[in-house]
Design an enzyme around this catalytic site. Sequence first.
Site, PDB file in Angstrom:
ATOM      1  N   LYS A   1       0.847  -1.209   0.000  1.00 19.96           N
ATOM      2  CA  LYS A   1       0.000   0.000   0.000  1.00 19.96           C
ATOM      3  C   LYS A   1       0.881   1.257   0.000  1.00 19.96           C
ATOM      4  O   LYS A   1       0.714   2.139  -0.834  1.00 19.96           O
ATOM      5  CB  LYS A   1      -0.939   0.008   1.219  1.00 19.96           C
ATOM      6  CG  LYS A   1      -1.881  -1.201   1.272  1.00 19.96           C
ATOM      7  CD  LYS A   1      -2.853  -1.126   2.434  1.00 19.96           C
ATOM      8  CE  LYS A   1      -2.199  -1.213   3.805  1.00 19.96           C
ATOM      9  NZ  LYS A   1      -1.537  -2.502   4.086  1.00 19.96           N
TER      10      LYS A   1
ATOM     11  N   ARG B   1     -10.559   0.225   8.161  1.00 17.71           N
ATOM     12  CA  ARG B   1     -10.006  -1.092   8.446  1.00 17.71           C
ATOM     13  C   ARG B   1     -11.014  -1.995   9.138  1.00 17.71           C
ATOM     14  O   ARG B   1     -10.698  -3.139   9.447  1.00 17.71           O
ATOM     15  CB  ARG B   1      -8.815  -0.911   9.380  1.00 17.71           C
ATOM     16  CG  ARG B   1      -7.517  -1.381   8.816  1.00 17.71           C
ATOM     17  CD  ARG B   1      -6.495  -1.007   9.843  1.00 17.71           C
ATOM     18  NE  ARG B   1      -5.280  -1.681   9.689  1.00 17.71           N
ATOM     19  CZ  ARG B   1      -4.189  -1.144   9.128  1.00 17.71           C
ATOM     20  NH1 ARG B   1      -4.217   0.047   8.616  1.00 17.71           N
ATOM     21  NH2 ARG B   1      -3.086  -1.820   9.090  1.00 17.71           N
TER      22      ARG B   1
ATOM     23  N   ARG C   1      11.366  -5.484   5.423  1.00 16.60           N
ATOM     24  CA  ARG C   1      11.182  -4.052   5.164  1.00 16.60           C
ATOM     25  C   ARG C   1      12.090  -3.216   6.064  1.00 16.60           C
ATOM     26  O   ARG C   1      12.310  -3.531   7.231  1.00 16.60           O
ATOM     27  CB  ARG C   1       9.729  -3.663   5.429  1.00 16.60           C
ATOM     28  CG  ARG C   1       9.549  -2.124   5.444  1.00 16.60           C
ATOM     29  CD  ARG C   1       8.125  -1.694   5.470  1.00 16.60           C
ATOM     30  NE  ARG C   1       7.348  -2.446   6.437  1.00 16.60           N
ATOM     31  CZ  ARG C   1       6.031  -2.514   6.417  1.00 16.60           C
ATOM     32  NH1 ARG C   1       5.353  -1.892   5.494  1.00 16.60           N
ATOM     33  NH2 ARG C   1       5.395  -3.216   7.326  1.00 16.60           N
TER      34      ARG C   1
ATOM     35  N   ARG D   1      10.834  -1.318  11.306  1.00 13.01           N
ATOM     36  CA  ARG D   1       9.666  -0.839  12.036  1.00 13.01           C
ATOM     37  C   ARG D   1       9.431  -1.690  13.271  1.00 13.01           C
ATOM     38  O   ARG D   1       9.656  -2.896  13.237  1.00 13.01           O
ATOM     39  CB  ARG D   1       8.443  -0.927  11.112  1.00 13.01           C
ATOM     40  CG  ARG D   1       7.678   0.366  11.029  1.00 13.01           C
ATOM     41  CD  ARG D   1       6.690   0.334   9.895  1.00 13.01           C
ATOM     42  NE  ARG D   1       5.496  -0.445  10.214  1.00 13.01           N
ATOM     43  CZ  ARG D   1       4.446  -0.519   9.405  1.00 13.01           C
ATOM     44  NH1 ARG D   1       4.439   0.124   8.265  1.00 13.01           N
ATOM     45  NH2 ARG D   1       3.391  -1.243   9.737  1.00 13.01           N
TER      46      ARG D   1
ATOM     47  N   ARG E   1      -0.729  -9.358  12.815  1.00 14.57           N
ATOM     48  CA  ARG E   1      -1.357  -8.314  11.998  1.00 14.57           C
ATOM     49  C   ARG E   1      -2.110  -8.926  10.824  1.00 14.57           C
ATOM     50  O   ARG E   1      -3.175  -8.441  10.450  1.00 14.57           O
ATOM     51  CB  ARG E   1      -0.297  -7.321  11.506  1.00 14.57           C
ATOM     52  CG  ARG E   1       0.135  -6.344  12.614  1.00 14.57           C
ATOM     53  CD  ARG E   1       1.463  -5.679  12.336  1.00 14.57           C
ATOM     54  NE  ARG E   1       1.534  -5.005  11.067  1.00 14.57           N
ATOM     55  CZ  ARG E   1       2.659  -4.825  10.364  1.00 14.57           C
ATOM     56  NH1 ARG E   1       3.807  -5.288  10.831  1.00 14.57           N
ATOM     57  NH2 ARG E   1       2.625  -4.189   9.237  1.00 14.57           N
TER      58      ARG E   1
HETATM   59  P1  AP5 Z   1       4.726  -1.599   2.000  1.00 15.96           P
HETATM   60  O1  AP5 Z   1       4.386  -0.794   0.794  1.00 15.96           O
HETATM   61  O2  AP5 Z   1       5.421  -0.936   3.111  1.00 15.96           O
HETATM   62  O3  AP5 Z   1       3.423  -2.393   2.507  1.00 15.96           O
HETATM   63  P2  AP5 Z   1       2.079  -1.869   3.192  1.00 15.96           P
HETATM   64  O4  AP5 Z   1       0.944  -2.500   2.483  1.00 15.96           O
HETATM   65  O5  AP5 Z   1       2.094  -0.384   3.292  1.00 15.96           O
HETATM   66  O6  AP5 Z   1       2.221  -2.581   4.586  1.00 15.96           O
HETATM   67  P3  AP5 Z   1       2.070  -2.014   6.065  1.00 15.96           P
HETATM   68  O7  AP5 Z   1       2.796  -2.975   6.950  1.00 15.96           O
HETATM   69  O8  AP5 Z   1       2.438  -0.570   6.136  1.00 15.96           O
HETATM   70  O9  AP5 Z   1       0.562  -2.177   6.274  1.00 15.96           O
HETATM   71  P4  AP5 Z   1      -0.180  -2.239   7.617  1.00 15.96           P
HETATM   72  O10 AP5 Z   1      -1.550  -2.111   7.150  1.00 15.96           O
HETATM   73  O11 AP5 Z   1       0.098  -3.410   8.445  1.00 15.96           O
HETATM   74  O12 AP5 Z   1       0.461  -1.028   8.464  1.00 15.96           O
HETATM   75  P5  AP5 Z   1      -0.070   0.423   8.791  1.00 15.96           P
HETATM   76  O13 AP5 Z   1       1.102   1.300   8.867  1.00 15.96           O
HETATM   77  O14 AP5 Z   1      -1.187   0.792   7.917  1.00 15.96           O
HETATM   78  O15 AP5 Z   1       5.600  -2.851   1.485  1.00 15.96           O
HETATM   79  C1  AP5 Z   1       6.121  -3.796   2.394  1.00 15.96           C
HETATM   80  C2  AP5 Z   1       7.528  -4.246   1.940  1.00 15.96           C
HETATM   81  O16 AP5 Z   1       7.431  -4.955   0.709  1.00 15.96           O
HETATM   82  C3  AP5 Z   1       8.505  -3.082   1.676  1.00 15.96           C
HETATM   83  O17 AP5 Z   1       9.761  -3.444   2.117  1.00 15.96           O
HETATM   84  C4  AP5 Z   1       8.470  -2.925   0.149  1.00 15.96           C
HETATM   85  O18 AP5 Z   1       9.700  -2.415  -0.349  1.00 15.96           O
HETATM   86  C5  AP5 Z   1       8.189  -4.340  -0.329  1.00 15.96           C
HETATM   87  N1  AP5 Z   1       7.359  -4.392  -1.544  1.00 15.96           N
HETATM   88  C6  AP5 Z   1       6.230  -3.674  -1.801  1.00 15.96           C
HETATM   89  N2  AP5 Z   1       5.703  -4.039  -3.002  1.00 15.96           N
HETATM   90  C7  AP5 Z   1       6.516  -5.010  -3.497  1.00 15.96           C
HETATM   91  C8  AP5 Z   1       6.493  -5.818  -4.706  1.00 15.96           C
HETATM   92  N3  AP5 Z   1       5.528  -5.683  -5.634  1.00 15.96           N
HETATM   93  N4  AP5 Z   1       7.469  -6.741  -4.857  1.00 15.96           N
HETATM   94  C9  AP5 Z   1       8.453  -6.894  -3.910  1.00 15.96           C
HETATM   95  N5  AP5 Z   1       8.530  -6.172  -2.765  1.00 15.96           N
HETATM   96  C10 AP5 Z   1       7.558  -5.244  -2.555  1.00 15.96           C
HETATM   97  O19 AP5 Z   1      -0.663   0.213  10.262  1.00 15.96           O
HETATM   98  C11 AP5 Z   1       0.176  -0.058  11.358  1.00 15.96           C
HETATM   99  C12 AP5 Z   1      -0.642  -0.160  12.633  1.00 15.96           C
HETATM  100  O20 AP5 Z   1      -1.312   1.085  12.895  1.00 15.96           O
HETATM  101  C13 AP5 Z   1      -1.761  -1.200  12.623  1.00 15.96           C
HETATM  102  O21 AP5 Z   1      -1.291  -2.487  12.944  1.00 15.96           O
HETATM  103  C14 AP5 Z   1      -2.711  -0.625  13.686  1.00 15.96           C
HETATM  104  O22 AP5 Z   1      -2.239  -0.891  14.981  1.00 15.96           O
HETATM  105  C15 AP5 Z   1      -2.600   0.881  13.457  1.00 15.96           C
HETATM  106  N6  AP5 Z   1      -3.625   1.368  12.514  1.00 15.96           N
HETATM  107  C16 AP5 Z   1      -3.401   1.990  11.314  1.00 15.96           C
HETATM  108  N7  AP5 Z   1      -4.550   2.294  10.704  1.00 15.96           N
HETATM  109  C17 AP5 Z   1      -5.550   1.871  11.507  1.00 15.96           C
HETATM  110  C18 AP5 Z   1      -6.963   1.878  11.409  1.00 15.96           C
HETATM  111  N8  AP5 Z   1      -7.607   2.401  10.347  1.00 15.96           N
HETATM  112  N9  AP5 Z   1      -7.663   1.327  12.438  1.00 15.96           N
HETATM  113  C19 AP5 Z   1      -7.062   0.813  13.517  1.00 15.96           C
HETATM  114  N10 AP5 Z   1      -5.721   0.755  13.658  1.00 15.96           N
HETATM  115  C20 AP5 Z   1      -4.965   1.283  12.679  1.00 15.96           C
HETATM  116 MG    MG Z   2       2.172   1.037   4.880  1.00 16.19          MG
END
Ligand code: AP5
Ligand code: MG
Length: 210
Positions: free
Chosen positions: A13, A88, A123, A156, A167
């Site tokens: 994402k 979410r 990552r 992270r 997660r």
């Molecule tokens: P990356 O692009 O970083 O992946 P992502 O989908 O953004 O993954 P996240 O871990 O950020 O998602 P998340 O939903 O768990 O975390 P968030 O920060 O939203 O890519 C990942 C890796 O893969 C990178 O190293 C990249 O280089 C590589 N990559 C990407 N695409 C690739 C490809 N095509 N091929 C190869 N490699 C690739 O949330 C964190 C926490 O915040 C949650 O756990 C929760 O506690 C809280 N939170 C956030 N939003 C809410 C909400 N709405 N409600 C409640 N709690 C929330």
């Molecule tokens: Mg992210």
Amino acid sequence: MKVVLLGPPGAGKGTQASGIVEKYHIVHISTGDIFRKNVKEGTPLGQQAKAYMEKGELVPDDLVIALVEDRLKQEDCKNGFLLDGFPRTIYQAEAMERLGIDVDKVVDIEVGRDTLIGRATGRRVCKQCGETYHVSFRPAKAEGVCDKCGGQVVQRADDEEETVARRIDVYLTETKPLEEYYEKKGKLAHINGDQDAKIVQEEIFKALGD
Ligand code: AP5
Ligand code: MG
Ligand code: ZN
């Protein structure tokens, strides 16, 4: 244009968001990034969110909704926005509608569990500008140093294997039901995220009508 990026942890994402906001001139709103910034700065919101995030659990709905409501009222959202990591839960999606916020398209990036674990545990992110790297798929040119800003590149806090697994489970129970929710509204676009990031980007552009 108002877009939601849906997809499990590590789906890409954040990686895809930068190209999308550049092309469509909209703002990137990542609730995870906002929480991490608040945790780092030790704000009251950060203090409330920290324990949930470290365990890989969701931050309580009402906290998240208040945050997003506030953010979307800001001037820079007038041209549209890309929500990354929100909604979410069905509750969050319904709350957004009650606030009068409608979305045009929901892009669902689909990736299998084994790939997700490898992506999240490998990552690395820049402490300063947030740029995302991966030890194998997208390493920084100089280890530990951001290509973009020279900042320190670190892991992270919630990217330990056990927390990533939690997660993913939370995603499957709490967030995946949103696929059907938006499918019924005719807004969902399925994207295969298990391919080269450039191809994923092209398919997203196609789904958004170029
Ligand atoms: P990356 O692009 O970083 O992946 P992502 O989908 O953004 O993954 P996240 O871990 O950020 O998602 P998340 O939903 O768990 O975390 P968030 O920060 O939203 O890519 C990942 C890796 O893969 C990178 O190293 C990249 O280089 C590589 N990559 C990407 N695409 C690739 C490809 N095509 N091929 C190869 N490699 C690739 O949330 C964190 C926490 O915040 C949650 O756990 C929760 O506690 C809280 N939170 C956030 N939003 C809410 C909400 N709405 N409600 C409640 N709690 C929330
Ligand atoms: Mg992210
Ligand atoms: Zn940087």
